[in-house]
Design an enzyme around this catalytic site. Sequence first.
Site, PDB file in Angstrom:
ATOM      1  CG  PHE A   1       3.319   0.858 -11.086  1.00  0.00           C
ATOM      2  CD1 PHE A   1       2.020   1.040 -11.553  1.00  0.00           C
ATOM      3  CD2 PHE A   1       3.535  -0.133 -10.135  1.00  0.00           C
ATOM      4  CE1 PHE A   1       0.979   0.239 -11.096  1.00  0.00           C
ATOM      5  CE2 PHE A   1       2.504  -0.927  -9.673  1.00  0.00           C
ATOM      6  CZ  PHE A   1       1.220  -0.742 -10.155  1.00  0.00           C
TER       7      PHE A   1
ATOM      8  NE  ARG B   1       6.542  -2.005 -12.679  1.00  0.00           N
ATOM      9  CZ  ARG B   1       5.976  -2.651 -11.681  1.00  0.00           C
ATOM     10  NH1 ARG B   1       4.792  -3.177 -11.821  1.00  0.00           N
ATOM     11  NH2 ARG B   1       6.579  -2.748 -10.527  1.00  0.00           N
TER      12      ARG B   1
ATOM     13  CB  CYS C   1      -0.106   2.537  -1.160  1.00  0.00           C
ATOM     14  SG  CYS C   1      -0.335   4.292  -0.948  1.00  0.00           S
TER      15      CYS C   1
HETATM   16  P1  NAD Z   1       8.391  -1.617  -6.454  1.00  0.00           P
HETATM   17  O1  NAD Z   1       8.887  -1.815  -5.082  1.00  0.00           O
HETATM   18  O2  NAD Z   1       8.450  -2.751  -7.413  1.00  0.00           O
HETATM   19  O3  NAD Z   1       9.201  -0.428  -7.176  1.00  0.00           O
HETATM   20  C1  NAD Z   1       9.389   0.816  -6.536  1.00  0.00           C
HETATM   21  C2  NAD Z   1      10.705   1.419  -7.003  1.00  0.00           C
HETATM   22  O4  NAD Z   1      11.775   0.555  -6.617  1.00  0.00           O
HETATM   23  C3  NAD Z   1      10.791   1.580  -8.518  1.00  0.00           C
HETATM   24  O5  NAD Z   1      11.394   2.818  -8.794  1.00  0.00           O
HETATM   25  C4  NAD Z   1      11.642   0.404  -8.955  1.00  0.00           C
HETATM   26  O6  NAD Z   1      12.441   0.710 -10.079  1.00  0.00           O
HETATM   27  C5  NAD Z   1      12.521   0.130  -7.756  1.00  0.00           C
HETATM   28  N1  NAD Z   1      12.814  -1.299  -7.565  1.00  0.00           N
HETATM   29  C6  NAD Z   1      12.018  -2.346  -7.891  1.00  0.00           C
HETATM   30  N2  NAD Z   1      12.610  -3.503  -7.535  1.00  0.00           N
HETATM   31  C7  NAD Z   1      13.791  -3.179  -6.977  1.00  0.00           C
HETATM   32  C8  NAD Z   1      14.851  -3.947  -6.396  1.00  0.00           C
HETATM   33  N3  NAD Z   1      14.791  -5.269  -6.331  1.00  0.00           N
HETATM   34  N4  NAD Z   1      15.908  -3.283  -5.896  1.00  0.00           N
HETATM   35  C9  NAD Z   1      15.975  -1.945  -5.947  1.00  0.00           C
HETATM   36  N5  NAD Z   1      15.000  -1.179  -6.483  1.00  0.00           N
HETATM   37  C10 NAD Z   1      13.927  -1.782  -6.991  1.00  0.00           C
HETATM   38  O7  NAD Z   1       6.901  -1.033  -6.341  1.00  0.00           O
HETATM   39  P2  NAD Z   1       5.868  -0.768  -7.518  1.00  0.00           P
HETATM   40  O8  NAD Z   1       5.364  -2.073  -8.031  1.00  0.00           O
HETATM   41  O9  NAD Z   1       6.399   0.219  -8.463  1.00  0.00           O
HETATM   42  O10 NAD Z   1       4.697  -0.029  -6.708  1.00  0.00           O
HETATM   43  C11 NAD Z   1       3.700  -0.722  -6.019  1.00  0.00           C
HETATM   44  C12 NAD Z   1       4.072  -0.918  -4.565  1.00  0.00           C
HETATM   45  O11 NAD Z   1       4.301   0.352  -3.959  1.00  0.00           O
HETATM   46  C13 NAD Z   1       2.955  -1.543  -3.756  1.00  0.00           C
HETATM   47  O12 NAD Z   1       3.536  -2.450  -2.851  1.00  0.00           O
HETATM   48  C14 NAD Z   1       2.326  -0.381  -3.039  1.00  0.00           C
HETATM   49  O13 NAD Z   1       1.647  -0.709  -1.837  1.00  0.00           O
HETATM   50  C15 NAD Z   1       3.518   0.453  -2.764  1.00  0.00           C
HETATM   51  N6  NAD Z   1       3.172   1.852  -2.525  1.00  0.00           N
HETATM   52  C16 NAD Z   1       3.227   2.293  -1.244  1.00  0.00           C
HETATM   53  C17 NAD Z   1       2.871   3.596  -0.957  1.00  0.00           C
HETATM   54  C18 NAD Z   1       2.920   4.113   0.446  1.00  0.00           C
HETATM   55  O14 NAD Z   1       2.732   5.293   0.617  1.00  0.00           O
HETATM   56  N7  NAD Z   1       3.174   3.290   1.449  1.00  0.00           N
HETATM   57  C19 NAD Z   1       2.466   4.454  -1.992  1.00  0.00           C
HETATM   58  C20 NAD Z   1       2.432   3.967  -3.296  1.00  0.00           C
HETATM   59  C21 NAD Z   1       2.788   2.646  -3.546  1.00  0.00           C
END
Ligand code: NAD
Length: 501
Positions: free
Chosen positions: A153, A181, A285
Amino acid sequence: MTTEDNPITHWIGGKPVTGLSARTAPVYNPATGAVTGNVVLADQGDVDAAVADATKAFEYWSQRSLSARTKVLFKFRQLLADEAGRLATVITDEHGKIYSDALGEVQRGLEVVEFACGIPHLIKGEFSDQISTGVDAFSFREPLGVVAGITPFNFPAMVPLWMHPIAIAAGNAFLLKPSERDPSASLILAELWQRAGLPDGVLNVVQGDKTAVDAIVDHLGIAAVSFVGSTPVARYIHERASQRGKRVQALGGAKNHAVVLPDADLDQAASHLIAAAYGSAGERCMAISVAVAVGDAADPLVRLLAAQARQVKVGPGRDPEAEMGPLVTGAARERIVGYIGTAAGDGATVVIDGRDLVVAGHEEGFFLGPTLIDHVSASAGVYTEELFGPVLAVVRVDTLDEAIALINANPYGNGTAIFTENGDAARRFQRGVRVGMIGVNVPIPTPMAYYSFGGWKDSLFGDHHIHGAEGIRFYTRAKAVTQRWHGSVTHAASYSFPTAQ
Ligand code: NAD
C-alpha cells in the site's frame, strides 16, 4: 460520495471489469476516516481470465520490434509526466501521504520508465566472432511470458512502476495485483498505458487480497512473480512460488538504523532524521525508525530531535501546509499505539508521545503524531517490530563497532545511514554493515532507477534486486547460439566432445 458511486474495478483486456467474484473491501480516505470506494476482490476465476488474456497479448507483444515497443514507452513516459498531478491526488486521498510526497513517488516511478525507454541498449546480447574456425557464438535475452507483480500500500504508483515498465519493455505481459488499501492509482496507470498505445492485455490489473495472491502464485501460466511487502508475506510468496517453479523476487520489511557519530553536524543529522522518520508518517520501507546515538552524540541529538519533532505539521495530505499525513487505516494506527504503550514497561523513555494528537476538523482521521522514544533496548517491542509508523526509537551505544554489531544482529537489512564528518569511519561502516542500501550523511539512500534496489537478510528473498540492470535480468532469460555455415571452411564431424579448432 457513496461507495456505490465508486466501485474500484479490475482492468482486464483494456477495460475496467467488475469480474466474477462478489467480494469487495472498503477503501478509506485516511484523513477523514470515511469510506470512499469499494474495491472488488478477485477470486481464482478472475485471475484465470486475466492470465488467459495476458497470454494472448504476450504472443503479439513479444514479437513487436524493439523500436515499436520503445515508441509506446516514450509515449507512456510523457503521459505519466502530464498526469502526475492527477495520480498524486488519488494517492493522497487513498494512502494519506501529503501531495508533494505523492508527486515525489510518481517522479521516482517515472524515472524507471525513462530507464526502460533504453531497452534496445539494455537488452543487447553478446557476439564472439570465430570461437572456432568458421564458428561464431552469440547470446541474447528473451522475455519470460506472463509475469506478475504484487505490491504494497505504501507506494501505490512507484512500486508497480519499479516492475512493470521494465517487464513490458522486455516483451513480457504483466499482471499487477495492487494493494487493496489504495487500489485506484493502478487503474490510472493502466489507462495511461492504453492511451500510449500498449496493446490490450499486456498490462492487466487484478484487484484483490490473499485469495488473488494465492491464485497468482499457484498459476501455471505465470512465469515469474515480483513481490514487495511485509517480510512474512514475502517469505511465504518466495517459498510457494519457488515450489511451483517460478522465478521470484520478494522484497520484505525493514528496520532502518541511522548511526550518528559525535563528530557529525548534529543540526543537519537531526533535521534529516526527523524528515526520514516522520515523512509519509513513517510508512516507507526506507524510513529511519532507529537512531543509533554513539557516545557523546546522544544527549544533544535527543534534545535536537525532540525540538524538531514538536514542530512537524500534521494534517490532511491535501493541505499544502502539512508535512505529515495520517496512517493508512485505523487498524494500522491502533497497532502502533499499542507498541508505544509498551515502551515505558520495556525501560524506555517516551520523550514525545503522538498518541493524543487531534487534527482539528479531522477527528475521525487515522492520525498519530510524531513519537520519539529514548533509551530503547534491542529487546524492546518498539525495536524488534517493524512499526511502520511515525515512531523514532533512539538506541544509545558507546562505539561505532557496537553500532555496526547492532545493525548486523537485526534480522532486517534494507537500508541504513551514517552521519559523520570522518571518511574513515564512514568507510568502515559501509564495508562492515550487512545491509543492501547505505547512506553516508544521506538518510534515505534509495537507489536511482539505473541502479538496483534491494535489501539483505529478511528484507529480500530471491536472487535479484529490483529495477536497474537486475530488473532486466529478472524479466528475461538468455539464449546462447553457436553457429556455423558450410561454405569456405569445411568441418569434419567428430565423436569427441566439441573443442575449439
Ligand atoms: P503486506 O505484506 O501486508 O501486503 C503486500 C501485498 O501482499 C498486498 O498486495 C496484499 O494484498 C498482499 N498480502 C497481504 N497479506 C497477504 C497474505 N497473508 N497472503 C498473501 N498475500 C498477502 O504489506 P503492506 O502493509 O501493504 O506494505 C507495507 C510493508 O511493505 C512493510 O513491511 C514495508 O516495509 C514493506 N515494503 C517493503 C519495500 C521494500 O522495498 N523492501 C518497499 C515498500 C514496502
